[in-house]
Design a protein around this motif. Structure first.
Motif, short mmCIF file in Angstrom:
data_model
loop_
_atom_site.label_atom_id
_atom_site.label_comp_id
_atom_site.label_asym_id
_atom_site.label_seq_id
_atom_site.Cartn_x
_atom_site.Cartn_y
_atom_site.Cartn_z
N ASN A 212 0.81 -1.44 0.25
CA ASN A 212 0.23 0.11 0.09
C ASN A 212 1.18 0.81 0.27
O ASN A 212 0.92 2.45 -0.66
CB ASN A 212 -0.72 0.13 1.11
N LEU B 28 0.72 3.90 -2.81
CA LEU B 28 -0.02 5.42 -2.23
C LEU B 28 1.27 6.36 -2.79
O LEU B 28 0.97 7.29 -2.08
CB LEU B 28 -0.09 4.68 -1.15
N GLU C 166 1.40 4.20 6.74
CA GLU C 166 1.04 3.25 6.16
C GLU C 166 0.04 2.27 7.27
O GLU C 166 -1.16 1.77 7.85
CB GLU C 166 0.79 2.05 5.16
N THR D 8 -11.74 9.58 9.26
CA THR D 8 -10.97 11.74 8.24
C THR D 8 -10.67 12.97 9.79
O THR D 8 -9.50 12.88 9.06
CB THR D 8 -12.26 12.26 7.13
N GLU E 288 -1.44 10.46 5.77
CA GLU E 288 -2.66 10.55 4.50
C GLU E 288 -3.80 10.46 3.97
O GLU E 288 -4.66 9.24 5.16
CB GLU E 288 -1.82 9.43 3.29
N THR E 289 -4.32 9.60 2.79
CA THR E 289 -6.13 9.47 2.93
C THR E 289 -5.82 8.03 3.88
O THR E 289 -4.70 6.79 3.49
CB THR E 289 -6.17 8.66 1.35
N GLU F 15 -11.33 5.92 3.20
CA GLU F 15 -12.07 7.14 1.79
C GLU F 15 -11.28 6.79 0.64
O GLU F 15 -11.54 6.63 -0.55
CB GLU F 15 -10.65 8.00 1.90
N ARG F 16 -9.60 5.29 0.97
CA ARG F 16 -9.24 5.43 -0.23
C ARG F 16 -9.97 3.69 -0.77
O ARG F 16 -9.53 3.23 -2.19
CB ARG F 16 -7.92 4.88 -0.14
N THR F 17 -10.51 3.12 -0.01
CA THR F 17 -11.24 1.99 -0.45
C THR F 17 -12.36 1.78 -1.61
O THR F 17 -13.38 1.92 -0.22
CB THR F 17 -10.96 0.68 0.77
#
Length: 150
Positions: A69, A73, A80, A109, A118-119, A123-125
């Motif tokens: 990841n 990313l 991470e 968030t 980071e995200t 949010e990223r899934t």
């Protein structure tokens, strides 16, 4: 840990960072899913009870998937692992993104911004891929994170 304090989760959280083979084994044993995953949460059956050393639960993270990841990313492995730990700790605090109409996503968030990460995982899934908790209720033995995709 700052995330635990920000959630007012005073009990101890144990974090295990291991490999995908071990996460797959845990996922199979506790959730009946024979796939590696990035993060699993195991709430303590004693969480919230008065005892000398209170344990909120355990979070298990796959270093293998965290490494993949972070490369994909473009951020550090350390960040991470923090993102995955945050997601697991939110589950230990009682959040359930499968049934809470966005409450966990909003809290993730908020905390991610506070921790300068980071995200976040939710949010990223994409929603269909992030259904590891389908059918799980607060207090169930294990909560999963995003499943590893090919």
């Amino acid at each position: 840990m700052r995330a635990r304090k920000a959630l007012h989760l005073r009990d101890t959280v144990n974090v295990l960072i291991t490999n995908s083979r071990e996460l797959r084994s845990l996922n199979r044993q506790f959730r009946g899913t024979d796939k590696a995953t990035d993060v699993l949460s195991f709430p303590s059956p004693l969480a919230g009870q008065r005892e000398a050393k209170r344990i909120a639960g355990d979070v298990a993270i796959s270093a293998d998937i965290a490494r993949e990841n972070s490369r994909r990313l473009g951020h550090s492995l350390a960040d991470e692992v923090k993102i995955l730990a945050l997601h697991g700790i939110l589950h230990l605090a009682g959040f359930d993104h499968e049934h809470d109409h966005g409450e966990m996503a909003r809290e993730e968030t908020r905390l991610r911004r506070y921790l300068k990460l980071e995200t976040g995982l939710i949010e990223r899934t994409p929603l269909p891929a992030h259904n590891a908790l389908r059918g799980k209720k607060r207090g169930d033995r294990a909560s999963g994170g995003r499943r590893k995709t090919a």
